[in-house]
Design a protein around this motif. Structure first.
Motif, mmCIF file in Angstrom:
data_model
loop_
_atom_site.group_PDB
_atom_site.id
_atom_site.type_symbol
_atom_site.label_atom_id
_atom_site.label_comp_id
_atom_site.label_asym_id
_atom_site.label_seq_id
_atom_site.Cartn_x
_atom_site.Cartn_y
_atom_site.Cartn_z
ATOM 1 N N LEU A 129 -51.851 -16.044 -35.336
ATOM 2 C CA LEU A 129 -51.184 -15.900 -34.040
ATOM 3 C C LEU A 129 -49.727 -15.488 -34.223
ATOM 4 C CD1 LEU A 129 -52.618 -19.041 -32.197
ATOM 5 C CD2 LEU A 129 -53.233 -16.647 -31.787
ATOM 6 N N HIS A 130 -49.065 -16.078 -35.230
ATOM 7 C CA HIS A 130 -47.668 -15.742 -35.509
ATOM 8 C C HIS A 130 -47.543 -14.283 -35.926
ATOM 9 C CE1 HIS A 130 -43.922 -15.611 -37.934
ATOM 10 N NE2 HIS A 130 -43.490 -16.342 -36.930
ATOM 11 N N ARG A 177 -48.404 -7.983 -30.363
ATOM 12 C CA ARG A 177 -49.697 -8.135 -29.684
ATOM 13 C C ARG A 177 -49.677 -9.303 -28.701
ATOM 14 N NH1 ARG A 177 -53.214 -4.882 -32.681
ATOM 15 N NH2 ARG A 177 -52.554 -4.561 -34.838
ATOM 16 N N LEU A 178 -48.856 -10.322 -28.984
ATOM 17 C CA LEU A 178 -48.707 -11.482 -28.104
ATOM 18 C C LEU A 178 -47.234 -11.650 -27.768
ATOM 19 C CD1 LEU A 178 -50.892 -14.149 -29.996
ATOM 20 C CD2 LEU A 178 -51.578 -12.766 -28.030
ATOM 21 N N ASP A 179 -46.940 -12.121 -26.552
ATOM 22 C CA ASP A 179 -45.546 -12.469 -26.260
ATOM 23 C C ASP A 179 -45.326 -13.937 -26.639
ATOM 24 O OD1 ASP A 179 -46.345 -14.157 -24.105
ATOM 25 O OD2 ASP A 179 -46.261 -12.497 -22.689
ATOM 26 N N LEU A 180 -44.082 -14.388 -26.560
ATOM 27 C CA LEU A 180 -43.747 -15.735 -27.037
ATOM 28 C C LEU A 180 -44.465 -16.829 -26.255
ATOM 29 C CD1 LEU A 180 -39.942 -15.352 -27.790
ATOM 30 C CD2 LEU A 180 -41.827 -15.477 -29.406
ATOM 31 N N GLN A 181 -44.640 -16.619 -24.943
ATOM 32 C CA GLN A 181 -45.320 -17.634 -24.135
ATOM 33 C C GLN A 181 -46.796 -17.728 -24.524
ATOM 34 O OE1 GLN A 181 -43.813 -19.846 -21.978
ATOM 35 N NE2 GLN A 181 -45.814 -20.809 -22.212
ATOM 36 N N GLU A 182 -47.436 -16.561 -24.746
ATOM 37 C CA GLU A 182 -48.831 -16.575 -25.188
ATOM 38 C C GLU A 182 -48.966 -17.261 -26.546
ATOM 39 O OE1 GLU A 182 -50.998 -12.591 -23.577
ATOM 40 O OE2 GLU A 182 -49.268 -12.277 -24.882
ATOM 41 N N PHE A 183 -48.019 -16.973 -27.443
ATOM 42 C CA PHE A 183 -48.045 -17.601 -28.761
ATOM 43 C C PHE A 183 -47.928 -19.122 -28.635
ATOM 44 C CE2 PHE A 183 -45.491 -19.290 -32.325
ATOM 45 C CZ PHE A 183 -46.440 -19.173 -33.327
ATOM 46 N N THR A 203 -47.855 -12.073 -33.000
ATOM 47 C CA THR A 203 -46.637 -12.092 -32.188
ATOM 48 C C THR A 203 -45.586 -11.171 -32.792
ATOM 49 O OG1 THR A 203 -47.122 -14.370 -31.548
ATOM 50 C CG2 THR A 203 -44.888 -13.596 -31.155
ATOM 51 N N GLU A 204 -45.424 -11.204 -34.108
ATOM 52 C CA GLU A 204 -44.460 -10.319 -34.767
ATOM 53 C C GLU A 204 -44.827 -8.852 -34.580
ATOM 54 O OE1 GLU A 204 -44.266 -11.622 -38.856
ATOM 55 O OE2 GLU A 204 -42.506 -12.859 -38.418
ATOM 56 N N SER A 212 -50.929 -21.596 -29.618
ATOM 57 C CA SER A 212 -50.646 -22.514 -30.729
ATOM 58 C C SER A 212 -50.925 -23.951 -30.318
ATOM 59 C CB SER A 212 -49.190 -22.377 -31.182
ATOM 60 O OG SER A 212 -48.947 -21.089 -31.681
#
Length: 197
Positions: free
Chosen positions: A22-23, A30-36, A26-27, A40
């Motif tokens: 997932l991390h 593909r995911l924004d911080l809220q989704e991450f 995010t980098e 998580s």
């Protein structure tokens, strides 16, 4: 490979592997911080494979590579030397970049960060020639690599090597040159929970 039984319990190591994917996603954007953060939290709360399967369902099997991606040419050896000459500036190399056998950093009133954790390094030794005046250099080494800093002329400066030789024969980074009113920090990746920097 046979998929695991969705009713099988997930181990702590498998949860950490899911968080790492997932991390990485995010980098890559593909995911924004809220989704991450949401995924998580759900990964830590999950008990079975069935509960965590949906957290990764819309992500590629191996982050960063898609089935339609054309592979890069195998002969990309890159240049033998890279020269960085910042003046009153900030320079950073990070991610998937090609590290040559020699880097020359000629910096004045500047900051330079060389993050080699995910870089492509095609040699067993990398030389870094420093010529620093009122500047700072931060070098982040990949896992298993180490640094030697015995031939640096230092005037009103500091060298902090947190990645010296520890008996592991990884990639060797050799730092030499001269520094005036400057600082050099060499380290490995820092870790806290699922964050890496």
């Amino acid at each position: 490979m046979v998929p695991p039984d969705p009713n099988m319990r997930v181990s702590n190591a498998e949860r950490e592997a899911i968080i790492a994917r997932l991390h990485a996603a995010t980098e890559e954007g593909r995911l924004d911080l809220q989704e991450f953060a949401d995924r998580s939290r759900e990964a830590y709360e999950a008990r079975t494979y069935g509960e965590v399967e949906r957290l990764l369902a819309d992500l590629p099997e191996t982050t960063g590579t898609l089935a339609t991606t054309t592979p890069a040419p195998a002969a990309a050896a890159g240049p033998a030397e890279l020269r960085l000459n910042p003046k009153a500036s900030s320079v950073e190399r990070k991610g998937d970049w090609l590290v040559p056998r020699k880097l020359a950093v000629d910096a004045k009133a500047s900051s330079v960060k060389l993050d080699c954790r995910h870089a492509k390094i095609n040699s067993t030794q990398v030389e870094i020639d420093l010529n620093l005046i009122a500047s700072s250099v931060e070098l982040v080494l990949p896992a298993g690599a180490y640094a030697v800093d015995e031939n640096i002329d230092v005037v009103a400066s500091s060298v902090e090597n947190k990645a010296s030789y520890q008996g592991v024969d990884g990639i060797r980074f050799v730092l030499y040159g001269r520094m005036k009113i400057s600082s050099v920090t060499v380290r490995h990746e820092r870790r806290f929970l699922w964050w890496r920097w």
